[in-house]
Design a protein around this motif. Structure first.
Motif, PDB file in Angstrom:
ATOM      1  N   THR A  71       4.784 -13.986  -2.490  1.00 39.67           N
ATOM      2  CA  THR A  71       5.356 -12.715  -1.899  1.00 39.67           C
ATOM      3  C   THR A  71       6.149 -13.290  -1.204  1.00 39.67           C
ATOM      4  OG1 THR A  71       2.827 -13.202  -1.845  1.00 39.67           O
ATOM      5  CG2 THR A  71       3.832 -11.762   0.212  1.00 39.67           C
ATOM      6  N   LYS A  72       6.368 -14.500  -0.704  1.00 37.91           N
ATOM      7  CA  LYS A  72       7.889 -14.700  -0.192  1.00 37.91           C
ATOM      8  C   LYS A  72       8.907 -14.539  -1.446  1.00 37.91           C
ATOM      9  CE  LYS A  72      11.428 -18.246   0.702  1.00 37.91           C
ATOM     10  NZ  LYS A  72      12.661 -17.860  -0.250  1.00 37.91           N
ATOM     11  N   ASN A  73       8.899 -14.247  -2.335  1.00 39.55           N
ATOM     12  CA  ASN A  73       9.823 -13.804  -3.919  1.00 39.55           C
ATOM     13  C   ASN A  73       9.424 -12.802  -3.763  1.00 39.55           C
ATOM     14  OD1 ASN A  73      10.554 -17.058  -3.623  1.00 39.55           O
ATOM     15  ND2 ASN A  73       8.991 -16.645  -5.532  1.00 39.55           N
ATOM     16  N   ASP A  74       8.612 -11.901  -4.232  1.00 38.54           N
ATOM     17  CA  ASP A  74       8.846  -9.932  -3.522  1.00 38.54           C
ATOM     18  C   ASP A  74       9.646  -9.865  -1.921  1.00 38.54           C
ATOM     19  OD1 ASP A  74       7.697 -10.258  -6.215  1.00 38.54           O
ATOM     20  OD2 ASP A  74       5.253 -10.404  -5.170  1.00 38.54           O
ATOM     21  N   PHE A  75       8.929  -9.969  -0.820  1.00 31.22           N
ATOM     22  CA  PHE A  75       9.683  -9.347  -0.093  1.00 31.22           C
ATOM     23  C   PHE A  75      10.903  -9.800   0.036  1.00 31.22           C
ATOM     24  CE2 PHE A  75      10.649  -9.869   5.035  1.00 31.22           C
ATOM     25  CZ  PHE A  75       9.905  -8.697   5.158  1.00 31.22           C
ATOM     26  N   GLU A  76      11.991 -11.380  -0.407  1.00 28.83           N
ATOM     27  CA  GLU A  76      13.511 -11.604  -1.143  1.00 28.83           C
ATOM     28  C   GLU A  76      14.356 -10.595  -1.425  1.00 28.83           C
ATOM     29  OE1 GLU A  76      16.682 -14.928  -0.746  1.00 28.83           O
ATOM     30  OE2 GLU A  76      14.435 -15.746  -1.201  1.00 28.83           O
ATOM     31  N   GLU A  77      13.252  -9.942  -2.632  1.00 34.01           N
ATOM     32  CA  GLU A  77      13.604  -9.277  -3.536  1.00 34.01           C
ATOM     33  C   GLU A  77      13.723  -7.583  -3.214  1.00 34.01           C
ATOM     34  OE1 GLU A  77      14.422  -9.936  -6.789  1.00 34.01           O
ATOM     35  OE2 GLU A  77      14.601 -11.448  -6.750  1.00 34.01           O
ATOM     36  N   TYR A  78      13.042  -7.378  -2.251  1.00 29.42           N
ATOM     37  CA  TYR A  78      12.836  -6.274  -1.421  1.00 29.42           C
ATOM     38  C   TYR A  78      14.411  -6.027  -0.500  1.00 29.42           C
ATOM     39  CZ  TYR A  78       8.251  -3.973  -3.096  1.00 29.42           C
ATOM     40  OH  TYR A  78       8.174  -2.836  -4.166  1.00 29.42           O
ATOM     41  N   PRO A 150      -0.803 -10.897   0.758  1.00 27.90           N
ATOM     42  CA  PRO A 150      -0.398 -10.675  -0.682  1.00 27.90           C
ATOM     43  C   PRO A 150      -0.735  -9.401  -0.875  1.00 27.90           C
ATOM     44  CG  PRO A 150      -0.262 -13.476  -0.285  1.00 27.90           C
ATOM     45  CD  PRO A 150      -1.221 -12.307   0.998  1.00 27.90           C
ATOM     46  N   GLY A 151      -0.065  -9.552  -1.936  1.00 26.70           N
ATOM     47  CA  GLY A 151      -0.467  -7.562  -2.652  1.00 26.70           C
ATOM     48  C   GLY A 151      -0.637  -7.023  -1.751  1.00 26.70           C
ATOM     49  N   ALA A 152      -0.618  -6.464  -0.696  1.00 24.30           N
ATOM     50  CA  ALA A 152      -0.156  -5.133   0.430  1.00 24.30           C
ATOM     51  C   ALA A 152       0.695  -4.615  -0.019  1.00 24.30           C
ATOM     52  CB  ALA A 152       0.509  -5.576   1.602  1.00 24.30           C
ATOM     53  N   PRO A 153       1.195  -3.605  -0.068  1.00 21.54           N
ATOM     54  CA  PRO A 153       1.718  -2.477  -0.539  1.00 21.54           C
ATOM     55  C   PRO A 153       3.295  -2.446   0.842  1.00 21.54           C
ATOM     56  CG  PRO A 153       0.623  -1.414   1.095  1.00 21.54           C
ATOM     57  CD  PRO A 153      -0.012  -2.442   1.123  1.00 21.54           C
ATOM     58  N   MET A 154       4.191  -3.950   0.069  1.00 23.57           N
ATOM     59  CA  MET A 154       5.129  -4.290   0.877  1.00 23.57           C
ATOM     60  C   MET A 154       6.399  -3.048   1.204  1.00 23.57           C
ATOM     61  SD  MET A 154       7.204  -7.861  -0.012  1.00 23.57           S
ATOM     62  CE  MET A 154       5.327  -8.406   0.266  1.00 23.57           C
ATOM     63  N   GLU A 155       6.885  -2.379   0.708  1.00 22.27           N
ATOM     64  CA  GLU A 155       7.894  -1.122   0.958  1.00 22.27           C
ATOM     65  C   GLU A 155       7.394  -0.341   2.296  1.00 22.27           C
ATOM     66  OE1 GLU A 155      10.306   2.452  -1.497  1.00 22.27           O
ATOM     67  OE2 GLU A 155       9.055   0.986  -2.514  1.00 22.27           O
ATOM     68  N   TYR A 156       6.510  -0.362   1.936  1.00 21.88           N
ATOM     69  CA  TYR A 156       5.963   1.039   2.896  1.00 21.88           C
ATOM     70  C   TYR A 156       6.028  -0.155   3.820  1.00 21.88           C
ATOM     71  CZ  TYR A 156       2.301   3.076   5.702  1.00 21.88           C
ATOM     72  OH  TYR A 156       1.989   4.443   7.035  1.00 21.88           O
ATOM     73  N   LEU A 157       5.511  -1.060   4.547  1.00 19.59           N
ATOM     74  CA  LEU A 157       5.262  -1.554   5.361  1.00 19.59           C
ATOM     75  C   LEU A 157       6.320  -2.175   6.109  1.00 19.59           C
ATOM     76  CD1 LEU A 157       2.482  -4.535   4.491  1.00 19.59           C
ATOM     77  CD2 LEU A 157       2.576  -2.962   6.378  1.00 19.59           C
ATOM     78  N   LEU A 158       7.726  -2.450   5.510  1.00 22.30           N
ATOM     79  CA  LEU A 158       8.994  -2.417   5.782  1.00 22.30           C
ATOM     80  C   LEU A 158       9.400  -0.880   5.831  1.00 22.30           C
ATOM     81  CD1 LEU A 158      10.401  -5.031   2.429  1.00 22.30           C
ATOM     82  CD2 LEU A 158      10.447  -5.242   5.132  1.00 22.30           C
ATOM     83  N   GLU A 442       4.136   8.236   0.031  1.00 24.79           N
ATOM     84  CA  GLU A 442       3.480   7.849  -1.537  1.00 24.79           C
ATOM     85  C   GLU A 442       3.239   6.113  -1.675  1.00 24.79           C
ATOM     86  OE1 GLU A 442       5.863  10.154  -4.354  1.00 24.79           O
ATOM     87  OE2 GLU A 442       5.541  11.623  -3.661  1.00 24.79           O
ATOM     88  N   LEU A 443       4.011   5.279  -1.070  1.00 22.80           N
ATOM     89  CA  LEU A 443       4.068   3.972  -0.747  1.00 22.80           C
ATOM     90  C   LEU A 443       3.112   3.212  -0.057  1.00 22.80           C
ATOM     91  CD1 LEU A 443       8.323   3.867   0.089  1.00 22.80           C
ATOM     92  CD2 LEU A 443       7.100   4.114  -1.775  1.00 22.80           C
ATOM     93  N   ARG A 444       2.260   4.228   0.526  1.00 27.09           N
ATOM     94  CA  ARG A 444       1.031   3.406   1.601  1.00 27.09           C
ATOM     95  C   ARG A 444       0.436   2.780   0.819  1.00 27.09           C
ATOM     96  NH1 ARG A 444      -0.773   4.511   6.331  1.00 27.09           N
ATOM     97  NH2 ARG A 444      -0.303   6.078   6.658  1.00 27.09           N
ATOM     98  N   THR A 445       0.309   2.953  -0.848  1.00 21.62           N
ATOM     99  CA  THR A 445      -1.022   2.301  -1.996  1.00 21.62           C
ATOM    100  C   THR A 445       0.204   1.552  -2.331  1.00 21.62           C
ATOM    101  OG1 THR A 445      -0.690   4.683  -2.883  1.00 21.62           O
ATOM    102  CG2 THR A 445      -2.795   3.857  -1.538  1.00 21.62           C
ATOM    103  N   LYS A 446       1.449   1.071  -3.003  1.00 17.74           N
ATOM    104  CA  LYS A 446       2.235   1.163  -3.873  1.00 17.74           C
ATOM    105  C   LYS A 446       1.875  -0.873  -3.283  1.00 17.74           C
ATOM    106  CE  LYS A 446       6.412   0.422  -5.468  1.00 17.74           C
ATOM    107  NZ  LYS A 446       8.118   0.914  -5.332  1.00 17.74           N
TER     108      LYS A 446
END
Length: 500
Positions: A71-78, A150-158, A442-446
């Motif tokens: 989750t941390k790695n994904d967050f940093e990538e975003y 973990p697994g949440a729609p990260m782009e939508y939240l950001l 469209e990002l809510r469920t990504k």
């Protein structure tokens, strides 16, 4: 020696040039499923529109189990991608609160809540305090993600957090009141989700009160009183002016205590009927259904058991549409079916949610036989339409949309019982689609998909294990055979040249 020095200088020069070029023309390849790290057009527009810098303090613990560390790695990538598209208007730092008590206190005072996780260390399980959250700040305004699931729609939240900071005036969404509809408190989960990007508020509409100015989308949920034609005329005026409407309507009602269900009328069904959309006075029954608790008696004892109740269909078949993307199961109770008959070329209807293959319709009124043994012969009408969108083109050139669900209770919480997640998502997605022109819906469920090998079937794990072992060896052998053949061809050519 001179030739070697020149070669070294050329290599160094090429590396320096490549480094300078890469700063100007940086690119990354996204090879993940569904392009998880490729930002959407909506996000890119939000980042490009930033006028003032946003700072992000990401409070993430280190040395976490792999599925959480991801989750941390994904967050940093975003954040890397967000910064690239922000024209230096997004600056981020990562802080490990576990390093000191001061940092831990700083994180908690900022609103980042730690969670206790189980960590295996030297063949022993122990609990560790973990932080997975971030604080977004623009001038004196702040937005907090207290815990990144973990697994949440990260782009939508950001993106929604950044947009909420950057946008000072949020569009208004009204919940129509005055005809027995539920209050906003009864739609608390819907309100929490909508309040990220909208101002969701009560709106009184009646014969003399039109839809308040500024409301872009109006929600009409489960009216129980008759709505006068003059009030419905206010809705027509709202639609003609480009407004949009969300309608969740009960056409039938059921009482489990009396085991009886009947049709109801509020005037809304006739109003929709004039537009070509009929909400039938029937019950959709489905073999794919929820259960209800039933008191049963055996001898001297009473006990409670759960029995399947086909009058509570679980909707899992959806059309490919932004509103329904990512939905898995919406639980209805006493839902009706929709039928569209075009009145003119200015009105169209798109069905979006359907009952399963093993479903049927029962005309109201009905007695509910709780103990009935249902068979396949009871379900003869597959794929009944439960929800869809009615689109109108008005003579003045404006367009409007009415999203209709033939069950008025599906988003309403009953007491302390929380509403099914996808029930909330269906209403929120629909209102978001009706109201938002940025495409964030469209990002809510990504979400970010994590698929640990431990959860794979044994056969798949065995295949992967031998593939990882044998494929590199096979590649080396193939390379060796190819090289051997190339060298052999060279020798043959040399021998032919010498022979000549």
């Amino acid at each position: 020696m001179k030739k070697t020095n020149i070669t070294i200088l050329l290599i160094v020069g090429i590396l320096v040039f490549a480094n300078l070029v890469s700063e100007q023309y940086f690119f990354r390849l996204d090879l993940t499923e569904d392009n998880q790290y490729t930002l959407s057009e909506a996000t890119e527009k939000i980042m490009e529109s930033l006028e003032d810098p946003i700072t992000v303090k990401a409070y993430f613990s280190e040395n976490l189990p792999p599925h959480i560390a991801k989750t941390k790695n994904d967050f940093e990538e975003y954040l890397i991608e967000y910064a690239r598209h922000s024209d230096d208007n997004l600056v981020y730092t990562f802080i490990n609160p576990n390093e000191s008590e001061d940092l831990e206190r700083e994180a908690m005072e900022a609103g980042i809540n730690p969670v206790m996780i189980n960590v295996r260390e030297k063949d022993q399980m122990k609990q560790q305090k973990a932080f997975l959250g971030a604080v977004f700040q623009l001038q004196d305004r702040k937005e907090i993600i207290p815990f990144m699931q973990p697994g949440a729609p990260m782009e939508y939240l950001l993106s929604s957090s950044i947009k909420k900071l950057a946008v000072t005036h949020k569009p208004e969404v009204g919940l129509m009141q005055g005809h027995g509809q539920p209050s906003i408190a009864e739609l608390s989960q819907v309100k929490s989700a909508l309040d990220v990007l909208y101002n969701f508020r009560a709106a009184q509409v009646n014969d003399s009160l039109p839809v308040p100015e500024g409301i872009k989308t109006l929600a009409l949920v489960r009216p129980t009183d008759t709505i006068a034609e003059a009030t419905l005329g206010q809705l027509d005026s709202f639609l003609e002016n480009g407004g949009n409407l969300f309608v969740a309507l009960n056409r039938v009602e059921g009482d489990l205590n009396s085991s009886y269900g009947s049709g109801i009328s509020t005037g809304v069904e006739k109003w929709l009927g004039k537009k070509g959309l009929e909400i039938r006075e029937d019950f959709v029954i489905d073999a794919q259904c929820a259960t209800i608790s039933v008191q049963q008696r055996q001898g001297f004892f009473n006990f409670t058991s759960n029995v399947a109740f086909p009058y509570a269909p679980i909707i899992s078949k959806f059309a490919d549409h932004p509103v329904t993307k990512g939905l898995e199961a919406v639980v209805m109770q006493f839902a009706s079916s929709l039928n569209f008959t075009p009145k003119d070329s200015l009105t169209t209807f798109t069905p979006l949610a359907f009952s399963s293959e093993t479903s049927a319709r029962k005309q109201a009124p009905q007695f509910f036989d709780i103990q009935k043994e249902w068979t396949e012969s009871d379900f003869t009408s597959a794929h009944q339409v439960i929800a869809g969108v009615l689109e109108q083109r008005h003579p003045n050139g404006n367009r409007s949309r009415i999203f209709v669900v033939a069950d008025g209770d599906f988003p309403i919480s009953a007491g302390q019982q929380p509403v099914q997640g996808d029930n909330v998502n269906l209403m929120v997605n629909a209102i978001d689609w009706l109201s938002d022109d940025t495409g964030l819906i469209e990002l809510r469920t990504k979400g970010i998909h994590y698929r640990p090998i431990a959860k794979l079937e044994e056969g798949t794990k065995t295949t992967l294990k031998y593939a990882n072992f044998l494929v590199p060896i096979l590649l080396v052998l193939v390379y060796g055979i190819v090289r051997m053949q190339i060298n052999k061809n060279k020798r043959i050519r040399r021998m032919e040249e010498n022979y000549e």
